[in-house]
Design a protein around this motif. Structure first.
Motif, PDB file in Angstrom:
ATOM      1  N   GLU B  96       0.832  -1.194   0.000  1.00  0.00           N
ATOM      2  CA  GLU B  96       0.000   0.000   0.000  1.00  0.00           C
ATOM      3  C   GLU B  96       0.874   1.253   0.000  1.00  0.00           C
ATOM      4  O   GLU B  96       1.917   1.235   0.641  1.00  0.00           O
ATOM      5  CB  GLU B  96      -0.908   0.035   1.237  1.00  0.00           C
ATOM      6  CG  GLU B  96      -1.961  -1.030   1.279  1.00  0.00           C
ATOM      7  CD  GLU B  96      -1.420  -2.375   1.752  1.00  0.00           C
ATOM      8  OE1 GLU B  96      -0.276  -2.414   2.260  1.00  0.00           O
ATOM      9  OE2 GLU B  96      -2.114  -3.374   1.593  1.00  0.00           O
ATOM     10  N   TYR B 202       9.114  -0.521  17.796  1.00  0.00           N
ATOM     11  CA  TYR B 202       7.893  -0.168  17.039  1.00  0.00           C
ATOM     12  C   TYR B 202       6.671  -0.367  17.925  1.00  0.00           C
ATOM     13  O   TYR B 202       6.541  -1.391  18.591  1.00  0.00           O
ATOM     14  CB  TYR B 202       7.804  -1.067  15.808  1.00  0.00           C
ATOM     15  CG  TYR B 202       6.885  -0.593  14.698  1.00  0.00           C
ATOM     16  CD1 TYR B 202       7.412  -0.147  13.501  1.00  0.00           C
ATOM     17  CD2 TYR B 202       5.498  -0.610  14.839  1.00  0.00           C
ATOM     18  CE1 TYR B 202       6.584   0.258  12.454  1.00  0.00           C
ATOM     19  CE2 TYR B 202       4.667  -0.192  13.813  1.00  0.00           C
ATOM     20  CZ  TYR B 202       5.218   0.240  12.618  1.00  0.00           C
ATOM     21  OH  TYR B 202       4.396   0.644  11.590  1.00  0.00           O
ATOM     22  N   GLU B 204       2.195   0.567  18.600  1.00  0.00           N
ATOM     23  CA  GLU B 204       0.905   1.137  18.211  1.00  0.00           C
ATOM     24  C   GLU B 204       0.283   1.731  19.467  1.00  0.00           C
ATOM     25  O   GLU B 204       0.224   1.084  20.513  1.00  0.00           O
ATOM     26  CB  GLU B 204       0.005   0.046  17.619  1.00  0.00           C
ATOM     27  CG  GLU B 204      -1.311   0.583  17.096  1.00  0.00           C
ATOM     28  CD  GLU B 204      -2.104  -0.463  16.319  1.00  0.00           C
ATOM     29  OE1 GLU B 204      -1.528  -1.181  15.481  1.00  0.00           O
ATOM     30  OE2 GLU B 204      -3.320  -0.560  16.566  1.00  0.00           O
ATOM     31  N   ILE B 234       1.251  13.259  20.375  1.00  0.00           N
ATOM     32  CA  ILE B 234       2.301  13.098  19.355  1.00  0.00           C
ATOM     33  C   ILE B 234       3.134  14.374  19.239  1.00  0.00           C
ATOM     34  O   ILE B 234       4.356  14.332  19.164  1.00  0.00           O
ATOM     35  CB  ILE B 234       1.682  12.719  17.996  1.00  0.00           C
ATOM     36  CG1 ILE B 234       1.086  11.311  18.066  1.00  0.00           C
ATOM     37  CG2 ILE B 234       2.708  12.818  16.880  1.00  0.00           C
ATOM     38  CD1 ILE B 234       0.227  10.943  16.863  1.00  0.00           C
ATOM     39  N   GLU B 302       9.521   8.257  14.661  1.00  0.00           N
ATOM     40  CA  GLU B 302       8.777   8.523  13.429  1.00  0.00           C
ATOM     41  C   GLU B 302       7.328   8.033  13.526  1.00  0.00           C
ATOM     42  O   GLU B 302       7.059   7.003  14.147  1.00  0.00           O
ATOM     43  CB  GLU B 302       9.429   7.803  12.237  1.00  0.00           C
ATOM     44  CG  GLU B 302      10.748   8.390  11.798  1.00  0.00           C
ATOM     45  CD  GLU B 302      10.632   9.791  11.196  1.00  0.00           C
ATOM     46  OE1 GLU B 302       9.528  10.179  10.756  1.00  0.00           O
ATOM     47  OE2 GLU B 302      11.663  10.478  11.156  1.00  0.00           O
ATOM     48  N   ILE B 303       6.437   8.771  12.853  1.00  0.00           N
ATOM     49  CA  ILE B 303       5.029   8.380  12.741  1.00  0.00           C
ATOM     50  C   ILE B 303       4.861   7.627  11.416  1.00  0.00           C
ATOM     51  O   ILE B 303       5.206   8.143  10.362  1.00  0.00           O
ATOM     52  CB  ILE B 303       4.118   9.625  12.747  1.00  0.00           C
ATOM     53  CG1 ILE B 303       4.421  10.524  13.939  1.00  0.00           C
ATOM     54  CG2 ILE B 303       2.639   9.214  12.715  1.00  0.00           C
ATOM     55  CD1 ILE B 303       4.314   9.858  15.282  1.00  0.00           C
ATOM     56  N   HIS B 304       4.314   6.416  11.489  1.00  0.00           N
ATOM     57  CA  HIS B 304       4.127   5.612  10.270  1.00  0.00           C
ATOM     58  C   HIS B 304       2.689   5.605   9.788  1.00  0.00           C
ATOM     59  O   HIS B 304       2.430   5.390   8.616  1.00  0.00           O
ATOM     60  CB  HIS B 304       4.560   4.176  10.525  1.00  0.00           C
ATOM     61  CG  HIS B 304       5.936   4.075  11.062  1.00  0.00           C
ATOM     62  ND1 HIS B 304       7.024   4.530  10.358  1.00  0.00           N
ATOM     63  CD2 HIS B 304       6.409   3.636  12.248  1.00  0.00           C
ATOM     64  CE1 HIS B 304       8.117   4.345  11.085  1.00  0.00           C
ATOM     65  NE2 HIS B 304       7.769   3.810  12.237  1.00  0.00           N
ATOM     66  N   GLY B 305       1.744   5.783  10.713  1.00  0.00           N
ATOM     67  CA  GLY B 305       0.338   5.732  10.312  1.00  0.00           C
ATOM     68  C   GLY B 305      -0.552   6.407  11.333  1.00  0.00           C
ATOM     69  O   GLY B 305      -0.292   6.342  12.532  1.00  0.00           O
ATOM     70  N   LEU B 306      -1.586   7.077  10.842  1.00  0.00           N
ATOM     71  CA  LEU B 306      -2.592   7.721  11.690  1.00  0.00           C
ATOM     72  C   LEU B 306      -3.955   7.290  11.173  1.00  0.00           C
ATOM     73  O   LEU B 306      -4.190   7.297   9.966  1.00  0.00           O
ATOM     74  CB  LEU B 306      -2.553   9.249  11.522  1.00  0.00           C
ATOM     75  CG  LEU B 306      -1.476  10.073  12.184  1.00  0.00           C
ATOM     76  CD1 LEU B 306      -1.660  11.535  11.764  1.00  0.00           C
ATOM     77  CD2 LEU B 306      -1.534   9.931  13.692  1.00  0.00           C
ATOM     78  N   LEU B 307      -4.861   6.956  12.094  1.00  0.00           N
ATOM     79  CA  LEU B 307      -6.220   6.615  11.663  1.00  0.00           C
ATOM     80  C   LEU B 307      -7.212   6.967  12.763  1.00  0.00           C
ATOM     81  O   LEU B 307      -7.037   6.600  13.918  1.00  0.00           O
ATOM     82  CB  LEU B 307      -6.334   5.123  11.335  1.00  0.00           C
ATOM     83  CG  LEU B 307      -7.688   4.673  10.768  1.00  0.00           C
ATOM     84  CD1 LEU B 307      -7.968   5.329   9.428  1.00  0.00           C
ATOM     85  CD2 LEU B 307      -7.727   3.147  10.614  1.00  0.00           C
ATOM     86  N   SER B 308      -8.233   7.716  12.373  1.00  0.00           N
ATOM     87  CA  SER B 308      -9.311   8.016  13.313  1.00  0.00           C
ATOM     88  C   SER B 308     -10.525   8.498  12.537  1.00  0.00           C
ATOM     89  O   SER B 308     -10.391   9.199  11.537  1.00  0.00           O
ATOM     90  CB  SER B 308      -8.869   9.098  14.300  1.00  0.00           C
ATOM     91  OG  SER B 308      -9.907   9.363  15.228  1.00  0.00           O
ATOM     92  N   MET B 324      -5.751   6.184  16.433  1.00  0.00           N
ATOM     93  CA  MET B 324      -4.628   5.247  16.472  1.00  0.00           C
ATOM     94  C   MET B 324      -3.415   5.821  15.769  1.00  0.00           C
ATOM     95  O   MET B 324      -3.550   6.490  14.755  1.00  0.00           O
ATOM     96  CB  MET B 324      -5.082   3.964  15.758  1.00  0.00           C
ATOM     97  CG  MET B 324      -4.093   2.835  15.718  1.00  0.00           C
ATOM     98  SD  MET B 324      -2.802   2.985  14.444  1.00  0.00           S
ATOM     99  CE  MET B 324      -3.746   2.676  12.952  1.00  0.00           C
ATOM    100  N   LYS B 326       0.632   4.479  14.545  1.00  0.00           N
ATOM    101  CA  LYS B 326       1.752   3.541  14.525  1.00  0.00           C
ATOM    102  C   LYS B 326       3.018   4.383  14.516  1.00  0.00           C
ATOM    103  O   LYS B 326       3.132   5.310  13.704  1.00  0.00           O
ATOM    104  CB  LYS B 326       1.682   2.647  13.286  1.00  0.00           C
ATOM    105  CG  LYS B 326       0.543   1.617  13.353  1.00  0.00           C
ATOM    106  CD  LYS B 326       0.472   0.776  12.097  1.00  0.00           C
ATOM    107  CE  LYS B 326      -0.821  -0.013  12.018  1.00  0.00           C
ATOM    108  NZ  LYS B 326      -0.734  -1.360  12.605  1.00  0.00           N
ATOM    109  N   SER B 328       7.512   4.478  15.570  1.00  0.00           N
ATOM    110  CA  SER B 328       8.686   3.717  15.981  1.00  0.00           C
ATOM    111  C   SER B 328       9.848   4.637  16.228  1.00  0.00           C
ATOM    112  O   SER B 328       9.900   5.764  15.751  1.00  0.00           O
ATOM    113  CB  SER B 328       9.069   2.681  14.918  1.00  0.00           C
ATOM    114  OG  SER B 328       9.779   3.293  13.869  1.00  0.00           O
TER     115      SER B 328
END
Lengths: 457, 457
Positions: B96, B202, B204, B234, B302-308, B324, B326, B328
């Motif tokens: 992705e 890493y 979550e 964050i 580092e921020i790898h993913g954000l979801l809300s 949420m 992710k 690391s």
């Protein structure tokens, strides 16, 4: 109470199952206005309403196309009395997250005292309540008041074409007062009249970092991660007193009078009730204001969605190329959504670092509105509610937004009386939206009384 | 140069098309280790490798099951010389966002001088380079050095079962040195030996607000929006100097010596080269350090993913129930991923407001590692690289993480020499991953020289 009114109420009660069946049919059509994939469903819903209005005896039924979803119009104009324009919207919010629904959002299901399904409360249930009241009266004879219906399909996306429609049809829509049943009740035993509504300014903000996703090991530490930069920008939009920091944000906010504060303090909207309804650990908000004031009379800034990078199962060590937030401000008089857009732009120009690029998209906007609680029609509605609930209604400022109220005042010179028979626990805009059926049936009775009251001198 | 070595190189050059075909076959199998849906593909990949190692003449081929994905083992032990353990991982990162790929990630395609596809560079290409070098030598006669292959399938998810595998098979895996070709080159004309690797921790983090999604009009202003709270948390993880604020985060960081700083300053890893590779507007990072130091010798977060909440088309006025991230940390000696977990916990305990609930999930972790650039095997690799590129290799500290290097030292008592023939522009972990074929073919030559050098006194 006249025999005529009593017979109408009795007829309405005898039709409880039929009214519910009508509502279930209407809820079954997935009229999600924001999703282009549901364009045909929008038209199906408009046609369903037009057919139904025709069946109950309304006249001059017309589906008016707009640049977006159509408006359904109908009237009945044979009374020697005032004219009430009944507003409604037949569109609904999206249904995500779908897996949290206990029954299909578009397969309405009665469980206990509630009907579950998207739009049951907001506001297909309210439309069917108004239609059922008119239907019950027409079955007994002529209406005591002239009635027009204007049912739009774009409220949940900010009614982008309704103002133009009203401007083009001022004669058609001419009336003495608008009835807007898109507000709600504070509790099942507390009939409620809303005299203030918040406005809305909705945006999408995108932050761009690298040209493409990067390996966080190879590049971590030398470029500004756009997801981090977005969080930094969002975090800066409130201070540690819960106040919004956009420059000039509060300049136009009409202060609360002491009298209004003491009236709002009498509402049963306590911290405890908010915690019970939300399941949040503690309340939060702008320092110096109560919860009832924070939701009704103060502006806010809310985050609706965040998306960036890898959000699937497991772990991926990527620096995302882009991060997105959907956010909106609820506005109070006399804020202007166009000005809030400028304030957010100014905030971003002042605070966005040079290490990222950003783009702000204006999605929808509408001003707040306030009306006079002493309007004759409002008093007639209050009397109707009191007749049914045997209790004087409370007057409140609503946290939600119904921009059409301000637009009707501006374009049609028409005040609105606001009510509705949804409850704060109805999960509107959320999974498992429902309608409390005993309250809804009482609401149909109250609307029957309201129309009779409007026909009296 | 011996005739034997020359003949081997000539044979290898004659097989260029066949080697590429092998790589394309291997890349075609979607071995995404983090995705349970690809469990069968992992086994297919292991079988493909076992078959291929058998075909070129390797012995004792074995697919060892683990609690996760299997390890492929093979050896050839007939030389009167030292033993080299060749490490590789046959798993790849997720693909992705799929719509950004110009050709299918698992339909490898040559365009210009590059082969495009997931895993071409990281690191199926490196595995096939090593196998092709061994193949070329075996076609001429016996190997000049003993060789063992250990190919794992879980590197991209933090090698959760490899340490246990190594502990159970210390005799099987016994060797004098490990060759790890999972590092890369700085530029196509700059052969590179990596002597330092960053570690990884890493996580979550989930922030919970209300029990379910809420209408932002009705409830906006009285509860803490969990997406906003997450952004605030964050944002607080870095100070305005780009430093990580987790308590004690830098306590164990080994300072850079002046000598190392001056060596790193000679690398062509300039701000300009980083901007060119990333497309970012300006560089960013920890104050007081150069870009080469920031990626190689300093830890990051580092921020790898954000979801809300609502992230679809259009607008939805919801207060989400959960948000949420992710994230690391890349670690340097002597940081410990377990300690970083405790530091992040301590940060959250100190900074998370009572208005939300949170949960921190530890996903994977591995320590950083450093090796001595003066090891004999490293010098033999340096000579091999110099022979092919006609230029002395540069020595660098790599920003990425290869936890197996530290684990091999700890469990097997074995040092690693690190190289590889990928480039910074290969889009590893990102869409359009590719491998620069001329560099790769030179890499096969270099590995042939390395194995011959290892057989010399």
């Amino acid at each position: 109470m006249t025999d005529y009114r009593v017979k109408t109420l009795e007829y309405g009660h005898s039709q409880a199952a039929a009214f519910l069946k009508n509502l279930q049919d209407l809820v079954s059509i997935p009229s999600i206005s924001t999703d282009p994939d549901h364009k045909d469903d929008m038209l199906r819903t408009a046609n369903w309403l037009a057919d139904h209005l025709r069946q109950i005896g309304m006249e001059h039924i017309q589906i008016y196309p707009t640049a977006g979803h159509p408006v359904v119009y109908a009237d009945w104009l044979h009374a020697q009395a005032e004219t009430v324009l009944i507003y409604g919207h037949y569109d609904v919010q999206p249904v995500e997250p779908l897996d949290e629904w206990h029954s299909g959002p578009f397969t309405p299901e009665v469980r206990g005292e509630n009907l579950y399904g998207r739009g049951t409360s907001d506001m297909k249930g309210q439309i069917i309540a108004a239609i059922s009241a008119i239907d019950s009266i027409l079955k007994q004879g002529p209406l005591p008041v002239n009635v027009k219906f204007m049912l739009e399909g774009e409220e949940e996306i900010g009614s982008p074409h309704l103002a133009a429609f009203m401007q083009e049809h001022t004669d058609l829509l001419k009336a003495d007062i608008a009835l807007n049943p898109d507000a709600g009740m504070i509790a099942p035993d507390l009939p409620t009249i809303v005299y203030g509504l918040r406005g809305l300014a909705y945006f999408e903000l995108r932050v761009y970092g690298p040209a493409h996703d990067l390996h966080s090991g190879i590049f971590g530490g030398v470029i500004h991660n756009p997801a981090q930069a977005l969080c930094e920008l969002i975090a800066g939009m409130h201070d540690n007193q819960g106040r919004v920091t956009l420059p000039g944000f509060y300049d136009r906010v009409r202060p609360l009078s002491e009298q209004e504060r003491s009236e709002l303090a009498r509402l049963p909207m306590t911290d405890e009730s908010y915690l019970e309804q939300t399941g949040s650990p503690i309340t939060w908000g702008e320092a110096g204001y109560t919860s009832a004031e924070r939701t009704g009379a103060r502006p806010t800034l809310e985050i609706h969605g965040l998306l960036s990078g890898f959000t699937g199962k497991g772990s991926k060590t990527v620096i995302p190329a882009v991060a997105m937030v959907k956010l909106s401000s609820r506005l109070v008089p006399d804020q202007d959504p166009k000005e809030v857009y400028q304030q957010l732009l100014a905030y971003l120009h002042a605070n966005a670092p040079k290490s990222i690029r950003w783009e702000l998209i204006e999605m929808q906007g509408g001003k707040a509105s306030m009306s006079d609680p002493n309007l004759p029609a409002t008093q007639k509605l209050a009397k109707a509610l009191e007749t049914v609930w045997n209790k004087k209604p409370v007057y409140k400022r609503e946290g939600g937004s119904i921009p059409v109220v301000g637009d009707m005042q501006e374009i049609l010179g028409m005040d609105s009386v606001l009510t509705g028979f949804g409850l704060p626990s109805d999960n509107v805009h959320a999974p498992n939206e429902k309608l409390h059926l005993p309250t809804w049936y009482s609401g149909i009775d109250a609307l029957i009384h309201f129309f009779y009251n409007m026909g009296e001198k």
